[in-house]
Design a protein around this motif. Sequence first.
Motif, PDB file in Angstrom:
ATOM      1  N   TYR A   9       0.802  -1.230   0.000  1.00 32.31           N
ATOM      2  CA  TYR A   9       0.000   0.000   0.000  1.00 32.31           C
ATOM      3  C   TYR A   9       0.833   1.277   0.000  1.00 32.31           C
ATOM      4  O   TYR A   9       0.324   2.336  -0.344  1.00 32.31           O
ATOM      5  CB  TYR A   9      -0.925   0.020   1.214  1.00 32.31           C
ATOM      6  CG  TYR A   9      -1.993  -1.035   1.157  1.00 32.31           C
ATOM      7  CD1 TYR A   9      -3.124  -0.852   0.378  1.00 32.31           C
ATOM      8  CD2 TYR A   9      -1.863  -2.219   1.880  1.00 32.31           C
ATOM      9  CE1 TYR A   9      -4.113  -1.816   0.317  1.00 32.31           C
ATOM     10  CE2 TYR A   9      -2.853  -3.191   1.831  1.00 32.31           C
ATOM     11  CZ  TYR A   9      -3.974  -2.985   1.042  1.00 32.31           C
ATOM     12  OH  TYR A   9      -4.948  -3.941   0.979  1.00 32.31           O
ATOM     13  N   SER A  21       0.429  -5.487   3.651  1.00 31.49           N
ATOM     14  CA  SER A  21      -0.470  -6.405   4.339  1.00 31.49           C
ATOM     15  C   SER A  21      -0.133  -7.826   3.903  1.00 31.49           C
ATOM     16  O   SER A  21       0.057  -8.095   2.714  1.00 31.49           O
ATOM     17  CB  SER A  21      -1.903  -6.031   3.955  1.00 31.49           C
ATOM     18  OG  SER A  21      -2.759  -7.101   4.228  1.00 31.49           O
ATOM     19  N   GLN A  23      -1.660 -11.619   4.248  1.00 32.85           N
ATOM     20  CA  GLN A  23      -2.903 -12.284   4.637  1.00 32.85           C
ATOM     21  C   GLN A  23      -2.830 -13.777   4.397  1.00 32.85           C
ATOM     22  O   GLN A  23      -2.319 -14.232   3.375  1.00 32.85           O
ATOM     23  CB  GLN A  23      -4.041 -11.681   3.792  1.00 32.85           C
ATOM     24  CG  GLN A  23      -5.390 -12.309   4.044  1.00 32.85           C
ATOM     25  CD  GLN A  23      -6.469 -11.265   4.289  1.00 32.85           C
ATOM     26  OE1 GLN A  23      -6.304 -10.109   3.932  1.00 32.85           O
ATOM     27  NE2 GLN A  23      -7.557 -11.662   4.909  1.00 32.85           N
ATOM     28  N   ARG A  28      -4.499 -11.742   9.238  1.00 32.48           N
ATOM     29  CA  ARG A  28      -3.782 -10.708   8.479  1.00 32.48           C
ATOM     30  C   ARG A  28      -2.869  -9.906   9.399  1.00 32.48           C
ATOM     31  O   ARG A  28      -3.256  -9.564  10.520  1.00 32.48           O
ATOM     32  CB  ARG A  28      -4.844  -9.805   7.864  1.00 32.48           C
ATOM     33  CG  ARG A  28      -4.353  -8.547   7.234  1.00 32.48           C
ATOM     34  CD  ARG A  28      -5.493  -7.819   6.563  1.00 32.48           C
ATOM     35  NE  ARG A  28      -6.410  -7.199   7.524  1.00 32.48           N
ATOM     36  CZ  ARG A  28      -7.272  -6.237   7.226  1.00 32.48           C
ATOM     37  NH1 ARG A  28      -7.379  -5.811   5.978  1.00 32.48           N
ATOM     38  NH2 ARG A  28      -8.062  -5.719   8.148  1.00 32.48           N
ATOM     39  N   ILE A  30      -0.451  -6.303   9.222  1.00 33.79           N
ATOM     40  CA  ILE A  30      -0.123  -5.117   8.434  1.00 33.79           C
ATOM     41  C   ILE A  30       1.109  -4.486   9.076  1.00 33.79           C
ATOM     42  O   ILE A  30       1.164  -4.324  10.295  1.00 33.79           O
ATOM     43  CB  ILE A  30      -1.311  -4.128   8.435  1.00 33.79           C
ATOM     44  CG1 ILE A  30      -2.507  -4.771   7.714  1.00 33.79           C
ATOM     45  CG2 ILE A  30      -0.916  -2.810   7.764  1.00 33.79           C
ATOM     46  CD1 ILE A  30      -3.800  -3.997   7.850  1.00 33.79           C
ATOM     47  N   ILE A  68      -7.979   0.579   3.374  1.00 35.65           N
ATOM     48  CA  ILE A  68      -7.891  -0.836   3.741  1.00 35.65           C
ATOM     49  C   ILE A  68      -9.135  -1.157   4.571  1.00 35.65           C
ATOM     50  O   ILE A  68      -9.463  -0.426   5.513  1.00 35.65           O
ATOM     51  CB  ILE A  68      -6.618  -1.145   4.569  1.00 35.65           C
ATOM     52  CG1 ILE A  68      -5.353  -0.766   3.787  1.00 35.65           C
ATOM     53  CG2 ILE A  68      -6.564  -2.625   4.944  1.00 35.65           C
ATOM     54  CD1 ILE A  68      -4.042  -1.077   4.502  1.00 35.65           C
ATOM     55  N   ILE A  71      -9.811  -1.807   9.355  1.00 34.97           N
ATOM     56  CA  ILE A  71      -8.824  -1.296  10.327  1.00 34.97           C
ATOM     57  C   ILE A  71      -9.204   0.054  10.931  1.00 34.97           C
ATOM     58  O   ILE A  71      -8.634   0.467  11.926  1.00 34.97           O
ATOM     59  CB  ILE A  71      -7.396  -1.196   9.732  1.00 34.97           C
ATOM     60  CG1 ILE A  71      -7.347  -0.292   8.499  1.00 34.97           C
ATOM     61  CG2 ILE A  71      -6.840  -2.575   9.409  1.00 34.97           C
ATOM     62  CD1 ILE A  71      -5.917   0.041   8.070  1.00 34.97           C
ATOM     63  N   THR A  93      -6.986  -9.300  12.555  1.00 34.06           N
ATOM     64  CA  THR A  93      -5.928  -8.394  12.082  1.00 34.06           C
ATOM     65  C   THR A  93      -5.042  -7.940  13.221  1.00 34.06           C
ATOM     66  O   THR A  93      -5.516  -7.717  14.328  1.00 34.06           O
ATOM     67  CB  THR A  93      -6.552  -7.127  11.435  1.00 34.06           C
ATOM     68  OG1 THR A  93      -7.403  -7.517  10.361  1.00 34.06           O
ATOM     69  CG2 THR A  93      -5.487  -6.179  10.908  1.00 34.06           C
ATOM     70  N   VAL A  95      -1.471  -5.128  13.683  1.00 32.19           N
ATOM     71  CA  VAL A  95      -0.542  -4.207  13.025  1.00 32.19           C
ATOM     72  C   VAL A  95       0.805  -4.319  13.741  1.00 32.19           C
ATOM     73  O   VAL A  95       0.851  -4.381  14.976  1.00 32.19           O
ATOM     74  CB  VAL A  95      -1.092  -2.760  13.053  1.00 32.19           C
ATOM     75  CG1 VAL A  95      -0.058  -1.767  12.527  1.00 32.19           C
ATOM     76  CG2 VAL A  95      -2.380  -2.672  12.221  1.00 32.19           C
ATOM     77  N   SER A 450      -1.803  -7.311  -5.345  1.00 29.41           N
ATOM     78  CA  SER A 450      -1.551  -8.420  -4.422  1.00 29.41           C
ATOM     79  C   SER A 450      -0.739  -9.496  -5.121  1.00 29.41           C
ATOM     80  O   SER A 450      -0.884  -9.724  -6.319  1.00 29.41           O
ATOM     81  CB  SER A 450      -2.876  -9.005  -3.932  1.00 29.41           C
ATOM     82  OG  SER A 450      -3.548  -8.038  -3.161  1.00 29.41           O
TER      83      SER A 450
END
Length: 461
Positions: A9, A21, A23, A28, A30, A68, A71, A93, A95, A450
Motif C-alpha cells: 500500500y 499487508s 494475509q 492478516r 499489516i 484498507i 482497520i 488483524t 498491526v 496483491s
Amino acid sequence: MNKTTLTFYGGLNTIGGTIISLQYGDSRVIFDFGLVYNPQKNIFDGHIKLRRNALVRDYLKLGIIPNIDGIYSKDDLSNDSTIVAADGYSGNTAVLVSHLHLDHIGAMGLIDATIPVYMTEDSLRLYDTLDVIGEGVAGNRKYQTCHYNQSFAVGDISITPLQVDHDILGACAFHIETPDGAIIYTGDVRMHGSHPEWIEAFITKAKKLGFDAVIMEGTSIRSEEETPEDMLIANKELSEDTLTETLLPFKMADILTETKGLGVFNIYHRNIDRIHGILQAGKKSGRKVVFEAETAQLALTLMESKNFLVYESDELRHSSLSEWRQNLLNQIPAISYKEINENPNQYLVQNSYASSLELFDLHVEDGIYLHSDGVPLGPYDPAFENLDRILQLVGLEKIHMGTGGHATPQNLKYIVDKLDPAILIPLHSFYPERLKPKTGVQLLPQYGKSYVLSKGKLTEL
Ligand SMILES: [Zn+2]
Ligand SMILES: [Zn+2]
C-alpha cells in the motif's frame, strides 16, 4: 483453499510510509503504519490546521493513509465511505511496528482500538516517554508489546521480532510465517551504529528460521551519479571516512576542546545512543551538558542518567509547569542563559530548531553549532535555509557532526548477499531497483497489487 497474499500500500519508492499487508485465510498482519517523509510536498505546511477529530477521513481524502478494509473505526469514516469499518470485518488483524520513526508509526494511532498494534518492549518504553513529553502520535489507543526472538501468533500467522540496529531504541525486523512460507521484513537497518553485531545476529537468526522473500529498505541508494555501481558491491566494512555512532563522541570532543566559546548541538532525541554520545562528548571535553527539558526527560527515564542540567528556556521561565516538567526539575537542576553566559566554554547546550531563538540570549561568540541529525536534516527541507539564516544572524558557525540511521549501499548489499533470498523486494528507497539480489529474483511490486506466496514464488494475483 487458503493462500498467502502480500499487498503493498505504501513506501515502495518513497522514504518511509511502508505499509504492507500479509494475509492468510482470515488472518492478516499489516506492517508498518507511518507517513511518507517529504517536507517539500507536505500538505500540512504549518498553516493548515490538522482536524484532530477528522484525521482518518482527512488523511484518506488526501491519500496519506490507504483504503484498507477492517482497520478504521466506523465513527472515523465518512458516512459515504466504501471502506469496511473494523467492527464489520470478520478477519483477525494485527498491526506490527518495526520502530518509532514517524515514517513507520505516524498513523498507527488511527487504527481502531480493537485491533492490536505490536511494538517491541524497548519501543514501548520509548513511546511512553515520548507520549509524556507531547511527542506521541495522534489518536488515542493502547499498544501491545512483543519481544525479540519470541514468536507470537495472529491467527495462523506466526511472527518473530528480530532485533536490528537503527538510529532509534527498540528497532526490529520481523520474520512472518504462514503454512505457505515465510518472509523477512527488515524495517530500517544500519551497520555503522553502536551495535553492528545485532545485524550479524539478525542475519544468522533469519537464516535459521528460513524464508522465501526478503522485504528490505534501500534508503541510502541514490542515482548513478551519487551512488555509482562500485558503491553497490557488497562490503561489510565501512569506508574510512564513515563516521560511526561510536566514533562521533570522540570527533565532537576534539572539536569542542578546540572551541573557545559555547558548544551548541542539535540532535533527534529518539536516538538514545546519540544522547549517550553527547554526554560522552561533554565529559571528554570537560563541558557540562545542558539538555532541553524534553530530551532531559528521555535521558532520565531511559538511561537513568542524571549527569546533565536542564536548559531554562523561555517556556520554563514563564509558563506554569506541567507535571512531568515539575518532576524533572525536582530531580535535575535547571540552568539559565545568564549562568551559562558567565563561562560559555564550560557548556555544551542543546538547541533544537524549534527553540532557535534561545540562541539570541546565549553568548555564542567563538562558539560552535554541532548539527547532529536534528531537524531540519538537509537542504531538501525549506527549514534548513531558515536555520542557516538564524545562525548567520547570531554569528555561529555550523558543522555537520552526525551519522545516518541507514546502512551504506555496500553494507545493504552485504546484508542482501548474506541473506541471499530467493525473492528480494527492495523498497523504502528512491531507487529500489538498484538493490539487486545475489542469486534470487528481484520483485518490484506495484501499489495496491496483491502477490501470492506459494512454493517459494511470489506471483501477481
Ligand atoms: Zn524509515
Ligand atoms: Zn527509521
